[in-house]
Design a protein around this motif. Structure first.
Motif, PDB file in Angstrom:
ATOM      1  N   PRO A 483      47.946  46.435  40.756  1.00 46.07           N
ATOM      2  CA  PRO A 483      46.747  45.722  41.211  1.00 46.07           C
ATOM      3  C   PRO A 483      46.684  44.272  40.768  1.00 46.07           C
ATOM      4  CG  PRO A 483      46.194  47.257  39.454  1.00 46.07           C
ATOM      5  CD  PRO A 483      47.613  47.539  39.844  1.00 46.07           C
ATOM      6  N   THR A 484      47.383  43.925  39.667  1.00 46.42           N
ATOM      7  CA  THR A 484      47.355  42.526  39.224  1.00 46.42           C
ATOM      8  C   THR A 484      48.146  41.624  40.162  1.00 46.42           C
ATOM      9  OG1 THR A 484      49.326  42.612  37.801  1.00 46.42           O
ATOM     10  CG2 THR A 484      47.242  43.342  36.835  1.00 46.42           C
ATOM     11  N   SER A 485      48.973  42.209  41.019  1.00 47.44           N
ATOM     12  CA  SER A 485      49.796  41.415  41.931  1.00 47.44           C
ATOM     13  C   SER A 485      49.028  40.928  43.149  1.00 47.44           C
ATOM     14  CB  SER A 485      51.009  42.230  42.392  1.00 47.44           C
ATOM     15  OG  SER A 485      51.897  42.462  41.318  1.00 47.44           O
ATOM     16  N   TYR A 486      47.978  41.646  43.520  1.00 46.42           N
ATOM     17  CA  TYR A 486      47.249  41.277  44.745  1.00 46.42           C
ATOM     18  C   TYR A 486      45.737  41.229  44.551  1.00 46.42           C
ATOM     19  CZ  TYR A 486      46.988  46.395  44.846  1.00 46.42           C
ATOM     20  OH  TYR A 486      46.792  47.714  44.503  1.00 46.42           O
ATOM     21  N   GLU A 487      45.268  41.389  43.306  1.00 47.94           N
ATOM     22  CA  GLU A 487      43.828  41.381  43.065  1.00 47.94           C
ATOM     23  C   GLU A 487      43.210  40.106  43.633  1.00 47.94           C
ATOM     24  OE1 GLU A 487      43.177  41.450  38.848  1.00 47.94           O
ATOM     25  OE2 GLU A 487      44.430  39.695  38.469  1.00 47.94           O
ATOM     26  N   GLY A 488      42.091  40.244  44.283  1.00 47.14           N
ATOM     27  CA  GLY A 488      41.468  39.099  44.941  1.00 47.14           C
ATOM     28  C   GLY A 488      41.741  39.070  46.430  1.00 47.14           C
ATOM     29  N   SER A 489      42.825  39.732  46.858  1.00 47.67           N
ATOM     30  CA  SER A 489      43.057  39.932  48.287  1.00 47.67           C
ATOM     31  C   SER A 489      42.393  41.220  48.750  1.00 47.67           C
ATOM     32  CB  SER A 489      44.565  40.008  48.589  1.00 47.67           C
ATOM     33  OG  SER A 489      45.168  38.741  48.490  1.00 47.67           O
ATOM     34  N   ASN A 490      42.056  42.066  47.813  1.00 47.40           N
ATOM     35  CA  ASN A 490      41.379  43.322  48.124  1.00 47.40           C
ATOM     36  C   ASN A 490      39.895  43.213  47.787  1.00 47.40           C
ATOM     37  OD1 ASN A 490      41.840  43.210  45.310  1.00 47.40           O
ATOM     38  ND2 ASN A 490      41.647  45.434  45.145  1.00 47.40           N
ATOM     39  N   SER A 517      43.971  33.687  35.117  1.00 48.50           N
ATOM     40  CA  SER A 517      43.325  34.318  36.278  1.00 48.50           C
ATOM     41  C   SER A 517      44.272  35.227  37.045  1.00 48.50           C
ATOM     42  CB  SER A 517      42.643  33.318  37.213  1.00 48.50           C
ATOM     43  OG  SER A 517      43.568  32.584  37.978  1.00 48.50           O
ATOM     44  N   VAL A 518      45.488  35.400  36.567  1.00 52.16           N
ATOM     45  CA  VAL A 518      46.449  36.411  37.021  1.00 52.16           C
ATOM     46  C   VAL A 518      46.596  36.372  38.554  1.00 52.16           C
ATOM     47  CG1 VAL A 518      47.265  38.755  36.550  1.00 52.16           C
ATOM     48  CG2 VAL A 518      45.596  37.720  35.036  1.00 52.16           C
ATOM     49  N   GLY A 519      46.340  37.495  39.250  1.00 46.56           N
ATOM     50  CA  GLY A 519      46.534  37.515  40.690  1.00 46.56           C
ATOM     51  C   GLY A 519      45.618  36.571  41.444  1.00 46.56           C
ATOM     52  N   HIS A 520      44.434  36.366  40.916  1.00 42.98           N
ATOM     53  CA  HIS A 520      43.454  35.513  41.597  1.00 42.98           C
ATOM     54  C   HIS A 520      43.944  34.076  41.743  1.00 42.98           C
ATOM     55  CE1 HIS A 520      40.373  38.656  41.377  1.00 42.98           C
ATOM     56  NE2 HIS A 520      40.804  38.887  40.150  1.00 42.98           N
ATOM     57  N   THR A 521      44.899  33.678  40.905  1.00 43.51           N
ATOM     58  CA  THR A 521      45.368  32.302  40.967  1.00 43.51           C
ATOM     59  C   THR A 521      46.031  31.983  42.309  1.00 43.51           C
ATOM     60  OG1 THR A 521      46.756  30.655  39.892  1.00 43.51           O
ATOM     61  CG2 THR A 521      47.580  32.864  39.895  1.00 43.51           C
ATOM     62  N   HIS A 522      46.610  32.995  42.971  1.00 44.61           N
ATOM     63  CA  HIS A 522      47.197  32.751  44.289  1.00 44.61           C
ATOM     64  C   HIS A 522      46.396  33.410  45.410  1.00 44.61           C
ATOM     65  CE1 HIS A 522      49.067  36.801  44.073  1.00 44.61           C
ATOM     66  NE2 HIS A 522      49.397  36.480  42.829  1.00 44.61           N
ATOM     67  N   THR A 523      45.808  34.586  45.156  1.00 43.73           N
ATOM     68  CA  THR A 523      45.065  35.253  46.235  1.00 43.73           C
ATOM     69  C   THR A 523      43.839  34.447  46.650  1.00 43.73           C
ATOM     70  OG1 THR A 523      43.791  36.592  44.652  1.00 43.73           O
ATOM     71  CG2 THR A 523      45.840  37.544  45.507  1.00 43.73           C
TER      72      THR A 523
END
Length: 720
Positions: A483-490, A517-523
């Protein structure tokens, strides 16, 4: 050793000595929610220690590392509020490493990360303060022979109006220590708060960091200590075949050169000699198992994967049919580079190895796992390794490695040389080139619109390496998804009828790690800039269009967006030589909306102003909240404009210092206005949520100004 060095010699405190040597009340409260298994299999019961000394000072043992985010102020405020202490009597000390007592309830080990410091301690620390107050009152009632209900506590003074008696905390502490610890102490109504949510509270670490007395790992010296410098592999995955240390050993001050699993360690009597010795070592490397692709080659593979079907993480409706029937289809491909953390203080630590144990001074974010890693290297039970958590000069995720590679390397350095004291300190080049970056990530997005401009379909595929796979945090994965890889896209705030989010797990030999901000930095960038483009295609205003799409069950997203639009006087992106862009992101339990005002300076965006609205629940320390929003904005803006880690055609990292990986300059920092939404919800994270919205807000403003959208970051590579 230089005479001045001895003044910096760290003491050797122990938890037992701390408790035994403290006159007065030392309160240990086991006030945990229901225990659950930890990531490492260790049981736990969260604990808050409060120490009251005869001089009336109240010391709170803070279980989270202070890396600039305000942990050493936020947690003591919670205790002080419930104790009715005066802020001037409060002190903070780092808690000892003891996961059975000082667990982070958010992820089951003692550690700091995920913007959880305050949120996971909120009720526990308040209960600790309330219990201490109740015990002081009980002691006063017993000593004065008056009913406890008639006693008041105000700014550190315990008083009984009828008898005229009063006392500070210190005089009552010893008697209070003998009182029963209340299991469920009464807590204040938030309407009665005087410190929580108050303005102008001075941070407890401010004076020490201002006058230079604050001790960071890099400040620690031990008697007879050797300084160690590392030679790391030039490519990720390369290993040592042989080395020649003859030239290094001729340098004055160099004492030894040893091979350790991560490379070659050079031991010296001082830092200068260690660094010179490191540069003189000749190493032959076996690169047969190394990552030899360039970052551009890796990026092409990731981008192709993002355009192919991935593993479905979230879906609703029939996105394929909706796209086939759409009046218009819009699509875009995004590419985000590897990013270094580049904290001001590079990784460093001190270990003192003895026959019967070891003692460590380091700025470790996850000491539970770090101590286990060191124990494995040294063949010791973790309990025989005493760790002191030091101030750290920034982290942004860098000091929270799931594999504890630095702690293991520090232990290996000591193991290779035998009993003694050793300081391992990375140069900037070590820190920037030894790996552990924000993952390179590709996004593919596609949206369908009907004839009226309404969104009918939304597809997003993300391709990147997993941060947590094959680590102690792999328990966070579910059904093979990180989930840390795409969090913010979901779990988007927008009510979209047909959606599908997929993830492609990619392989590369480049070590990756969570980054602020982990995944959120790109999503956040992909979602919010793509949405802006789709809204424009449908004839919708960026703010009004977002508000119209907001789900009814996400009123806090809409509230921060409405607030920031009001702050900026939004009536559209604007006209003329300055334009505005907007983004709204929920991350780490907090809601942040930002509007950026941008102008063109020589073909690049210059951000003149940023308006930021944040809902982080109850703002315990508003000054810290504002500071974290401002810092997060500067951090995100600098990376968006300037930064990337690239590998050359042979797989070597090109960047080595701030000249090739520049930080945001003071002249680039915009004027920032922060508005905190008043809330009665429990506090949520603020260390990271300020970062995700800034890059998409700036990009949206830039597109409004120039018609160009950077689909590849940093801006310099993707502006065309």
């Amino acid at each position: 050793m230089h005479p001045s060095i001895k003044k910096l010699t760290a003491p050797r405190p122990t938890r037992r000595g701390f408790l035994a040597g403290s006159a007065g009340l030392v309160l240990g409260l086991y006030l945990a929610p229901k225990a659950r298994a930890s990531a490492t299999g260790e049981g736990y019961a969260p604990n808050a220690f409060v120490r009251i000394a005869p001089d009336d000072s109240v010391t709170v043992l803070v279980k989270h590392i202070e890396i600039g985010q305000g942990a050493n102020t936020g947690l003591p405020i919670l205790v002080a509020e419930e104790m009715d202490a005066d802020w001037s009597q409060m002190r903070a000390e780092q808690a000892p490493v003891d996961p059975s007592r000082y667990v982070n309830t958010a992820f089951g080990v003692q550690g700091t990360g995920g913007s959880t410091g305050l949120s996971n301690s909120y009720m526990t620390m308040r209960q600790a303060g309330a219990a201490a107050r109740a015990m002081l009152v009980a002691a006063a009632a017993d000593e004065w022979g008056v009913p406890a209900g008639e006693i008041t506590v105000t700014k550190g003074v315990v008083a009984h109006e009828g008898s005229g008696k009063s006392s500070g905390f210190g005089a009552l502490a010893e008697a209070a220590a003998g009182m029963p610890v209340p299991e469920n102490p009464a807590l204040k109504d938030p309407a009665e708060f005087t410190l929580i949510g108050g303005e102008g509270v001075t941070r407890l670490d401010a004076e020490a960091k201002t006058n230079g007395s604050a001790q960071f790992s890099i400040d620690v010296y031990r008697e007879g200590m050797q300084v160690v410098a590392m030679v790391h592999p030039p490519k990720f995955g390369a290993v040592v075949v042989s080395f020649d240390d003859s030239a290094a050993m001729e340098i004055s001050g160099v004492n030894a050169v040893r091979q350790v699993p991560s490379g070659i360690a050079v031991y010296a009597g001082n830092t200068f000699a260690a660094f010179k010795g490191r540069d003189a070592v000749t190493v032959e490397w076996d690169e047969s198992g190394a990552e030899t692709r360039s970052s551009d080659e890796i990026a092409r593979v990731f981008a192709e994967a993002a355009r192919a079907p991935g593993k479905v993480a979230e879906a609703a409706g029939d996105v394929d049919t909706a796209l086939e029937n759409a009046a218009e289809v819009i699509e875009a491909d995004y590419l985000f580079p590897y990013l270094a953390h580049a904290a001001l203080e590079p990784l460093d630590g001190v270990i003192e190895l003895r026959e019967d144990g070891a003692e460590v001074w380091a700025g470790e974010q996850i000491p539970t796992i770090s101590r286990q890693a060191m124990g494995g290297v040294l063949g010791m039970e973790p309990g025989k390794i005493e760790m002191h958590t030091m101030f750290a000069g920034g982290s942004f995720g860098r000091r929270a490695t799931p594999d504890s590679h630095f702690a293991a390397e520090l232990a290996n350095v000591a193991k290779a040389a035998g009993p003694g004291a050793y300081k391992l300190v990375y140069t900037r080049e070590n820190d920037m080139q030894a790996g552990y970056y924000r993952p390179l990530t590709a996004h593919h997005l596609k949206a369908g619109l009907d004839a009226d401009g309404n969104i009918t379909a939304w597809l997003n595929t993300v391709a990147n390496q997993s941060i947590i796979a094959d680590t102690p945090f792999a328990m966070m994965m579910k059904d093979g998804l990180d989930p840390t890889s795409y969090e913010g896209s979901n779990d988007l705030a927008y009510d979209l009828p047909n959606t599908r989010l997929s993830w492609a797990q990619m392989d590369a030999g480049v070590p990756t790690l969570w980054w602020r901000s982990v995944g959120h930095t790109h999503t956040a960038y992909a979602v919010e800039t793509f949405l802006d483009r789709v809204l424009e295609a449908g004839g919708n205003d960026p703010v009004e269009g977002r508000l119209a799409l907001m789900r009814e069950d996400r009123p806090r997203d809409a509230a921060v967006l409405s607030r920031v639009a009001e702050m900026a006087g939004w009536s559209g992106p604007g006209m003329g030589d300055k334009r505005m862009g907007v983004a709204v992101v929920r991350s780490f339990g907090s809601y942040v909306a930002q509007i950026a005002e941008v102008e063109d300076r020589d073909g690049s965006p210059h951000v003149t102003r940023v308006w930021c609205a944040v809902d982080c629940g109850l703002a315990v320390t508003p000054d810290v909240v504002r500071a974290q929003m401002e810092g997060g904005i500067g951090f995100g803006l600098g990376s968006m404009l300037h930064d990337e880690i690239t590998l050359d055609e042979g797989g070597r990292v090109r960047q080595s210092n701030y000249d090739g990986y520049p930080m945001l300059r003071i002249g680039e920092m915009p004027q920032i206005e922060v508005s905190i939404i008043q809330s009665e919800e429990n506090p949520t994270g603020v260390g990271e949520p300020g970062t995700p919205p800034i890059a998409p807000a700036v990009a949206n403003a830039w597109r409004a100004l120039t018609g160009k959208m950077p689909y590849r970051l940093p801006f310099a590579r993707g502006a065309a």
